[in-house]
Design a protein around this motif. Structure first.
Motif, PDB file in Angstrom:
ATOM      1  N   ARG A  32      -5.344 -11.923  -0.449  1.00  0.00           N
ATOM      2  CA  ARG A  32      -4.061 -12.102   0.232  1.00  0.00           C
ATOM      3  C   ARG A  32      -4.075 -11.609   1.677  1.00  0.00           C
ATOM      4  O   ARG A  32      -3.069 -11.708   2.368  1.00  0.00           O
ATOM      5  N   GLY A  33      -5.188 -11.032   2.087  1.00  0.00           N
ATOM      6  CA  GLY A  33      -5.291 -10.541   3.461  1.00  0.00           C
ATOM      7  C   GLY A  33      -4.418  -9.327   3.738  1.00  0.00           C
ATOM      8  O   GLY A  33      -3.923  -9.161   4.841  1.00  0.00           O
ATOM      9  N   ILE A  34      -4.260  -8.495   2.731  1.00  0.00           N
ATOM     10  CA  ILE A  34      -3.413  -7.298   2.845  1.00  0.00           C
ATOM     11  C   ILE A  34      -4.302  -6.060   2.810  1.00  0.00           C
ATOM     12  O   ILE A  34      -5.263  -6.001   2.048  1.00  0.00           O
ATOM     13  N   LYS A  35      -3.974  -5.081   3.611  1.00  0.00           N
ATOM     14  CA  LYS A  35      -4.688  -3.798   3.623  1.00  0.00           C
ATOM     15  C   LYS A  35      -3.987  -2.816   2.692  1.00  0.00           C
ATOM     16  O   LYS A  35      -2.773  -2.884   2.481  1.00  0.00           O
ATOM     17  N   THR A  36      -4.747  -1.872   2.167  1.00  0.00           N
ATOM     18  CA  THR A  36      -4.186  -0.849   1.289  1.00  0.00           C
ATOM     19  C   THR A  36      -3.085  -0.064   1.987  1.00  0.00           C
ATOM     20  O   THR A  36      -2.089   0.295   1.358  1.00  0.00           O
ATOM     21  N   ALA A  37      -3.233   0.177   3.280  1.00  0.00           N
ATOM     22  CA  ALA A  37      -2.200   0.926   4.009  1.00  0.00           C
ATOM     23  C   ALA A  37      -0.850   0.219   3.905  1.00  0.00           C
ATOM     24  O   ALA A  37       0.191   0.866   3.751  1.00  0.00           O
ATOM     25  N   ARG A  38      -0.869  -1.089   3.969  1.00  0.00           N
ATOM     26  CA  ARG A  38       0.376  -1.857   3.857  1.00  0.00           C
ATOM     27  C   ARG A  38       0.962  -1.766   2.448  1.00  0.00           C
ATOM     28  O   ARG A  38       2.176  -1.655   2.280  1.00  0.00           O
ATOM     29  N   VAL A  39       0.101  -1.810   1.434  1.00  0.00           N
ATOM     30  CA  VAL A  39       0.567  -1.670   0.053  1.00  0.00           C
ATOM     31  C   VAL A  39       1.156  -0.277  -0.150  1.00  0.00           C
ATOM     32  O   VAL A  39       2.228  -0.124  -0.745  1.00  0.00           O
ATOM     33  N   ALA A  40       0.473   0.744   0.357  1.00  0.00           N
ATOM     34  CA  ALA A  40       0.962   2.117   0.239  1.00  0.00           C
ATOM     35  C   ALA A  40       2.340   2.254   0.878  1.00  0.00           C
ATOM     36  O   ALA A  40       3.266   2.809   0.279  1.00  0.00           O
ATOM     37  N   GLU A  41       2.476   1.726   2.077  1.00  0.00           N
ATOM     38  CA  GLU A  41       3.750   1.807   2.783  1.00  0.00           C
ATOM     39  C   GLU A  41       4.843   1.024   2.046  1.00  0.00           C
ATOM     40  O   GLU A  41       5.956   1.504   1.874  1.00  0.00           O
ATOM     41  N   GLY A  42       4.503  -0.154   1.586  1.00  0.00           N
ATOM     42  CA  GLY A  42       5.479  -1.011   0.920  1.00  0.00           C
ATOM     43  C   GLY A  42       5.933  -0.512  -0.442  1.00  0.00           C
ATOM     44  O   GLY A  42       7.024  -0.846  -0.890  1.00  0.00           O
TER      45      GLY A  42
ATOM     46  N   MET B 216      -3.497   8.596  -2.686  1.00  0.00           N
ATOM     47  CA  MET B 216      -3.589   8.156  -4.075  1.00  0.00           C
ATOM     48  C   MET B 216      -4.567   6.986  -4.190  1.00  0.00           C
ATOM     49  O   MET B 216      -5.412   6.963  -5.076  1.00  0.00           O
ATOM     50  N   PHE B 217      -4.463   6.040  -3.245  1.00  0.00           N
ATOM     51  CA  PHE B 217      -5.363   4.893  -3.274  1.00  0.00           C
ATOM     52  C   PHE B 217      -6.809   5.324  -3.019  1.00  0.00           C
ATOM     53  O   PHE B 217      -7.727   4.792  -3.635  1.00  0.00           O
ATOM     54  N   SER B 218      -6.996   6.286  -2.118  1.00  0.00           N
ATOM     55  CA  SER B 218      -8.347   6.793  -1.841  1.00  0.00           C
ATOM     56  C   SER B 218      -8.941   7.464  -3.074  1.00  0.00           C
ATOM     57  O   SER B 218     -10.104   7.229  -3.414  1.00  0.00           O
ATOM     58  N   ALA B 219      -8.148   8.286  -3.737  1.00  0.00           N
ATOM     59  CA  ALA B 219      -8.617   8.966  -4.951  1.00  0.00           C
ATOM     60  C   ALA B 219      -8.906   7.946  -6.047  1.00  0.00           C
ATOM     61  O   ALA B 219      -9.876   8.078  -6.803  1.00  0.00           O
TER      62      ALA B 219
ATOM     63  N   GLU C  53     -11.340   9.296  -8.870  1.00  0.00           N
ATOM     64  CA  GLU C  53     -10.787  10.629  -9.117  1.00  0.00           C
ATOM     65  C   GLU C  53      -9.374  10.562  -9.693  1.00  0.00           C
ATOM     66  O   GLU C  53      -8.810  11.582 -10.066  1.00  0.00           O
ATOM     67  N   TYR C  54      -8.804   9.362  -9.724  1.00  0.00           N
ATOM     68  CA  TYR C  54      -7.425   9.195 -10.160  1.00  0.00           C
ATOM     69  C   TYR C  54      -7.266   7.801 -10.743  1.00  0.00           C
ATOM     70  O   TYR C  54      -7.851   6.840 -10.247  1.00  0.00           O
TER      71      TYR C  54
ATOM     72  N   ALA D 142       0.847   3.255 -15.719  1.00  0.00           N
ATOM     73  CA  ALA D 142       1.364   1.888 -15.819  1.00  0.00           C
ATOM     74  C   ALA D 142       2.527   1.634 -14.866  1.00  0.00           C
ATOM     75  O   ALA D 142       2.626   0.539 -14.295  1.00  0.00           O
ATOM     76  N   ASP D 143       3.392   2.624 -14.660  1.00  0.00           N
ATOM     77  CA  ASP D 143       4.547   2.406 -13.778  1.00  0.00           C
ATOM     78  C   ASP D 143       4.108   2.173 -12.333  1.00  0.00           C
ATOM     79  O   ASP D 143       4.686   1.356 -11.624  1.00  0.00           O
ATOM     80  N   LYS D 144       3.061   2.860 -11.907  1.00  0.00           N
ATOM     81  CA  LYS D 144       2.568   2.656 -10.536  1.00  0.00           C
ATOM     82  C   LYS D 144       1.855   1.314 -10.414  1.00  0.00           C
ATOM     83  O   LYS D 144       2.005   0.627  -9.408  1.00  0.00           O
ATOM     84  N   ILE D 145       1.112   0.941 -11.439  1.00  0.00           N
ATOM     85  CA  ILE D 145       0.456  -0.363 -11.429  1.00  0.00           C
ATOM     86  C   ILE D 145       1.516  -1.462 -11.359  1.00  0.00           C
ATOM     87  O   ILE D 145       1.375  -2.432 -10.609  1.00  0.00           O
TER      88      ILE D 145
END
Length: 64
Positions: free
Chosen positions: A13-23, A30-33, A38-39, A43-46
């Protein structure tokens, strides 16, 4: 393996993790871990990520 599915989906989709984190209101740390194994998000976060990405159900991410 779940992170790889997520990563493939955002790349398609051409989306960066930073955008998902912000949105989603989640921290980039959390995404880095998650990426490092490490994490594992619950289910609620997914589901929140799936909602942000326009997927009907978290299973759409899990089953890719």
């Amino acid at each position: 393996m779940l992170y790889e599915k997520y990563e493939k989906l955002i790349k398609e989709r051409g989306i960066k993790t930073a955008r998902v984190a912000e949105g989603t209101g989640m921290k980039q740390a959390m995404f880095s871990a998650w990426k490092k194994g490490e994490y594992t998000p619950k289910a609620d976060k997914i589901q929140k990520i799936a909602d942000y990405l326009g997927e009907k159900d978290a299973n759409d991410i899990l089953n890719r």
